[in-house]
Design a protein around this motif. Sequence first.
Motif, PDB file in Angstrom:
ATOM      1  N   SER A   1       0.846  -1.194   0.000  1.00 48.80           N
ATOM      2  CA  SER A   1       0.000   0.000   0.000  1.00 48.80           C
ATOM      3  C   SER A   1       0.881   1.242   0.000  1.00 48.80           C
ATOM      4  CB  SER A   1      -0.883   0.022   1.259  1.00 48.80           C
ATOM      5  OG  SER A   1      -0.048   0.175   2.400  1.00 48.80           O
ATOM      6  N   VAL A   2       0.262   2.388  -0.312  1.00 50.11           N
ATOM      7  CA  VAL A   2       1.003   3.658  -0.314  1.00 50.11           C
ATOM      8  C   VAL A   2       1.590   3.952   1.085  1.00 50.11           C
ATOM      9  CG1 VAL A   2       0.738   6.166  -0.545  1.00 50.11           C
ATOM     10  CG2 VAL A   2      -0.112   4.639  -2.343  1.00 50.11           C
ATOM     11  N   PRO A   3       0.808   3.842   2.174  1.00 50.30           N
ATOM     12  CA  PRO A   3       1.417   4.086   3.490  1.00 50.30           C
ATOM     13  C   PRO A   3       2.594   3.154   3.764  1.00 50.30           C
ATOM     14  CG  PRO A   3      -0.967   4.059   3.694  1.00 50.30           C
ATOM     15  CD  PRO A   3      -0.651   3.640   2.290  1.00 50.30           C
ATOM     16  N   GLU A   4       2.505   1.910   3.284  1.00 40.55           N
ATOM     17  CA  GLU A   4       3.604   0.982   3.531  1.00 40.55           C
ATOM     18  C   GLU A   4       4.859   1.406   2.777  1.00 40.55           C
ATOM     19  OE1 GLU A   4       2.532  -3.331   3.387  1.00 40.55           O
ATOM     20  OE2 GLU A   4       4.618  -3.527   2.729  1.00 40.55           O
ATOM     21  N   VAL A   5       4.700   1.971   1.579  1.00 35.43           N
ATOM     22  CA  VAL A   5       5.878   2.476   0.854  1.00 35.43           C
ATOM     23  C   VAL A   5       6.620   3.479   1.734  1.00 35.43           C
ATOM     24  CG1 VAL A   5       6.700   3.808  -1.132  1.00 35.43           C
ATOM     25  CG2 VAL A   5       4.854   2.139  -1.437  1.00 35.43           C
ATOM     26  N   PHE A   6       5.848   4.370   2.402  1.00 37.28           N
ATOM     27  CA  PHE A   6       6.482   5.430   3.197  1.00 37.28           C
ATOM     28  C   PHE A   6       7.172   4.891   4.461  1.00 37.28           C
ATOM     29  CE2 PHE A   6       3.839   8.125   0.514  1.00 37.28           C
ATOM     30  CZ  PHE A   6       4.686   9.198   0.282  1.00 37.28           C
ATOM     31  N   GLU A   7       6.999   3.600   4.743  1.00 37.31           N
ATOM     32  CA  GLU A   7       7.773   3.005   5.853  1.00 37.31           C
ATOM     33  C   GLU A   7       9.138   2.529   5.375  1.00 37.31           C
ATOM     34  OE1 GLU A   7       5.459  -0.062   7.785  1.00 37.31           O
ATOM     35  OE2 GLU A   7       3.681   1.238   7.727  1.00 37.31           O
ATOM     36  N   HIS A   8       9.259   2.204   4.086  1.00 32.95           N
ATOM     37  CA  HIS A   8      10.482   1.543   3.609  1.00 32.95           C
ATOM     38  C   HIS A   8      11.232   2.311   2.536  1.00 32.95           C
ATOM     39  CE1 HIS A   8       9.203  -1.926   5.888  1.00 32.95           C
ATOM     40  NE2 HIS A   8       8.019  -1.875   5.297  1.00 32.95           N
ATOM     41  N   PHE A   9      10.591   3.313   1.964  1.00 33.96           N
ATOM     42  CA  PHE A   9      11.194   4.065   0.853  1.00 33.96           C
ATOM     43  C   PHE A   9      10.849   5.553   1.011  1.00 33.96           C
ATOM     44  CE2 PHE A   9       9.953  -0.102  -0.740  1.00 33.96           C
ATOM     45  CZ  PHE A   9      11.069  -0.539  -1.434  1.00 33.96           C
ATOM     46  N   LEU A  10      11.600   6.398   0.304  1.00 32.18           N
ATOM     47  CA  LEU A  10      11.253   7.813   0.069  1.00 32.18           C
ATOM     48  C   LEU A  10      11.355   8.695   1.303  1.00 32.18           C
ATOM     49  CD1 LEU A  10       7.985   7.306  -2.112  1.00 32.18           C
ATOM     50  CD2 LEU A  10      10.345   7.441  -2.923  1.00 32.18           C
ATOM     51  N   VAL A  11      11.760   8.120   2.442  1.00 27.68           N
ATOM     52  CA  VAL A  11      11.911   8.916   3.671  1.00 27.68           C
ATOM     53  C   VAL A  11      13.364   8.825   4.136  1.00 27.68           C
ATOM     54  CG1 VAL A  11       9.497   8.721   4.388  1.00 27.68           C
ATOM     55  CG2 VAL A  11      11.132   6.972   5.097  1.00 27.68           C
ATOM     56  N   ARG A  12      13.762   9.750   4.979  1.00 30.89           N
ATOM     57  CA  ARG A  12      15.155   9.857   5.418  1.00 30.89           C
ATOM     58  C   ARG A  12      15.727   8.493   5.827  1.00 30.89           C
ATOM     59  NH1 ARG A  12      17.506  14.854   7.253  1.00 30.89           N
ATOM     60  NH2 ARG A  12      15.431  15.747   7.563  1.00 30.89           N
ATOM     61  N   GLY A  13      16.872   8.161   5.291  1.00 30.31           N
ATOM     62  CA  GLY A  13      17.529   6.901   5.649  1.00 30.31           C
ATOM     63  C   GLY A  13      17.075   5.705   4.827  1.00 30.31           C
ATOM     64  N   LYS A  14      16.128   5.907   3.909  1.00 29.71           N
ATOM     65  CA  LYS A  14      15.614   4.784   3.113  1.00 29.71           C
ATOM     66  C   LYS A  14      15.852   5.055   1.621  1.00 29.71           C
ATOM     67  CE  LYS A  14      13.633   3.058   6.822  1.00 29.71           C
ATOM     68  NZ  LYS A  14      13.795   1.764   7.436  1.00 29.71           N
ATOM     69  N   PRO A  15      15.787   3.995   0.795  1.00 28.59           N
ATOM     70  CA  PRO A  15      15.985   4.199  -0.651  1.00 28.59           C
ATOM     71  C   PRO A  15      15.000   5.224  -1.223  1.00 28.59           C
ATOM     72  CG  PRO A  15      15.926   1.850  -0.119  1.00 28.59           C
ATOM     73  CD  PRO A  15      15.557   2.592   1.134  1.00 28.59           C
ATOM     74  N   GLY A  16      15.533   6.080  -2.090  1.00 21.19           N
ATOM     75  CA  GLY A  16      14.665   7.033  -2.778  1.00 21.19           C
ATOM     76  C   GLY A  16      14.468   8.325  -2.009  1.00 21.19           C
ATOM     77  N   TYR A  17      15.246   8.523  -0.937  1.00 21.42           N
ATOM     78  CA  TYR A  17      15.105   9.780  -0.195  1.00 21.42           C
ATOM     79  C   TYR A  17      15.990  10.856  -0.808  1.00 21.42           C
ATOM     80  CZ  TYR A  17      15.301  13.349   3.368  1.00 21.42           C
ATOM     81  OH  TYR A  17      15.236  14.547   4.020  1.00 21.42           O
ATOM     82  N   VAL A  18      15.439  12.039  -0.959  1.00 21.24           N
ATOM     83  CA  VAL A  18      16.211  13.199  -1.406  1.00 21.24           C
ATOM     84  C   VAL A  18      15.879  14.364  -0.481  1.00 21.24           C
ATOM     85  CG1 VAL A  18      16.525  14.868  -3.275  1.00 21.24           C
ATOM     86  CG2 VAL A  18      16.269  12.456  -3.818  1.00 21.24           C
ATOM     87  N   ALA A  19      16.899  14.910   0.172  1.00 17.94           N
ATOM     88  CA  ALA A  19      16.675  16.084   1.018  1.00 17.94           C
ATOM     89  C   ALA A  19      16.330  17.260   0.110  1.00 17.94           C
ATOM     90  CB  ALA A  19      17.929  16.390   1.830  1.00 17.94           C
ATOM     91  N   THR A  20      15.339  18.032   0.485  1.00 15.24           N
ATOM     92  CA  THR A  20      14.828  19.084  -0.404  1.00 15.24           C
ATOM     93  C   THR A  20      14.675  20.384   0.367  1.00 15.24           C
ATOM     94  OG1 THR A  20      13.555  17.353  -1.496  1.00 15.24           O
ATOM     95  CG2 THR A  20      12.968  19.613  -2.036  1.00 15.24           C
ATOM     96  N   ARG A  21      15.072  21.479  -0.264  1.00 18.31           N
ATOM     97  CA  ARG A  21      14.796  22.797   0.332  1.00 18.31           C
ATOM     98  C   ARG A  21      13.599  23.409  -0.369  1.00 18.31           C
ATOM     99  NH1 ARG A  21      17.437  24.352   4.460  1.00 18.31           N
ATOM    100  NH2 ARG A  21      16.238  26.252   4.674  1.00 18.31           N
ATOM    101  N   TRP A  22      12.500  23.494   0.370  1.00 21.50           N
ATOM    102  CA  TRP A  22      11.279  24.062  -0.181  1.00 21.50           C
ATOM    103  C   TRP A  22      11.303  25.580   0.046  1.00 21.50           C
ATOM    104  CZ3 TRP A  22       8.969  20.602  -3.143  1.00 21.50           C
ATOM    105  CH2 TRP A  22       9.059  19.248  -2.833  1.00 21.50           C
ATOM    106  N   ALA A  23      10.137  26.201   0.094  1.00 19.03           N
ATOM    107  CA  ALA A  23      10.095  27.657   0.299  1.00 19.03           C
ATOM    108  C   ALA A  23      10.501  27.993   1.738  1.00 19.03           C
ATOM    109  CB  ALA A  23       8.675  28.163   0.038  1.00 19.03           C
ATOM    110  N   GLU A  24      11.101  29.159   1.923  1.00 18.20           N
ATOM    111  CA  GLU A  24      11.313  29.678   3.282  1.00 18.20           C
ATOM    112  C   GLU A  24       9.951  30.036   3.868  1.00 18.20           C
ATOM    113  OE1 GLU A  24      14.265  29.838   4.773  1.00 18.20           O
ATOM    114  OE2 GLU A  24      15.269  29.105   2.960  1.00 18.20           O
ATOM    115  N   LEU A  25       9.829  29.899   5.190  1.00 25.51           N
ATOM    116  CA  LEU A  25       8.542  30.191   5.828  1.00 25.51           C
ATOM    117  C   LEU A  25       8.118  31.644   5.597  1.00 25.51           C
ATOM    118  CD1 LEU A  25       6.208  29.300   7.663  1.00 25.51           C
ATOM    119  CD2 LEU A  25       7.624  29.934   9.630  1.00 25.51           C
ATOM    120  N   ASP A  26       9.063  32.574   5.764  1.00 23.83           N
ATOM    121  CA  ASP A  26       8.655  33.985   5.614  1.00 23.83           C
ATOM    122  C   ASP A  26       8.258  34.279   4.170  1.00 23.83           C
ATOM    123  OD1 ASP A  26      11.253  33.799   4.714  1.00 23.83           O
ATOM    124  OD2 ASP A  26      11.934  35.660   5.646  1.00 23.83           O
TER     125      ASP A  26
END
Length: 296
Positions: free
Chosen positions: A149-174
């Motif tokens: 399932s999609v939630p299960e993907v987020f346990e094993h992939f695409l998050v910090r420390g797992k395959p497919g993770y990329v650190a990203t700088r989004w917009a600044e809060l201000d």
Amino acid sequence: MISAYDLHCHSTASDGSLPPAEVVRRAAAVGVRHLALTDHDTLAGIVEASACARKVGIELIPAVEISVTWEDKCFHVLGLNVDLKCEPLRAGLARLQQVRLERAEGIAVQLEKHGIRDTLAKVQAMAGEGMITRTHFARLLVARRYAASVPEVFEHFLVRGKPGYVATRWAELDAALTWILAAGGVAVLAHPLRYQLTASWLRRFLTAFQSLGGMGIEVVCGNSTPAQIETLADYARRYRLLGSVGSDFHDPNFAWTDLGRLAPLPAGIAPVWEAFSRTPLRQTVEGNHGPGNRAD
Ligand code: AMP
Ligand code: MN
Ligand code: MN
Ligand code: MN
């Protein structure tokens, strides 16, 4: 229990599974009367959603969910009731759209290193003209049976420390708050309990958010427990924030976050939609008549 207001949902303009008009029709069918379409970092679905809302006789509030990086952490800030033509907002979102594309390329490279090939063209085809999100990669990995399932993907992939993770700088809060305010909108912190923050980090964020012009907090989210709603109502009171309600609907198969399935705001919490009437953008529900509607 169906709420007349649902101020957080997604269409195929980002990672929802229904086109904007279908989201609006579904909302109207279940009894939502005021809907904010809040796709990730894009306003592209709003015109189609507005046209459909006029047809089915509900109010469509133009909105967006902006990805923000603050103190190296990712937050989602809703801009509700924004002017689609606001140039600073459009320019800011255009930059985030470029960040999304570059991140998708990075995710594909990272997955490739783990033997998961040819993902970029596939997610591009899945997203079509819409934003590419991690949800698209997650759906692809489910289709290829890397997870059930999609939630299960987020346990094993695409998050910090797992395959497919990329650190990203989004917009600044201000910056994000500046764009929303320039567009006459109301900035609301989305799903405050989903960032896995300690209470002290959440308080630090809310202090910064409020001091930069943030006006609201999502007090009732899809799937909220009564205890979570009470916790968030306390934050709203403490930081003098308006309360928002939003399902974060993405897909009709996720019944726990369906459109309008939301508890009421606790007593004493001022609803965020009361601030909309102070801005000139409010569209009418049933033509230009009836109390609370305005033609200007
Ligand atoms: P992105 O903005 O591209 O990083 O993608 C974030 C989106 O992924 C969120 O808006 C959710 O729709 C989805 N998402 C994140 N974490 C989870 C999770 N644990 N389970 C299901 N969907 C998730
Ligand atoms: Mn999403
Ligand atoms: Mn979000
Ligand atoms: Mn969302």
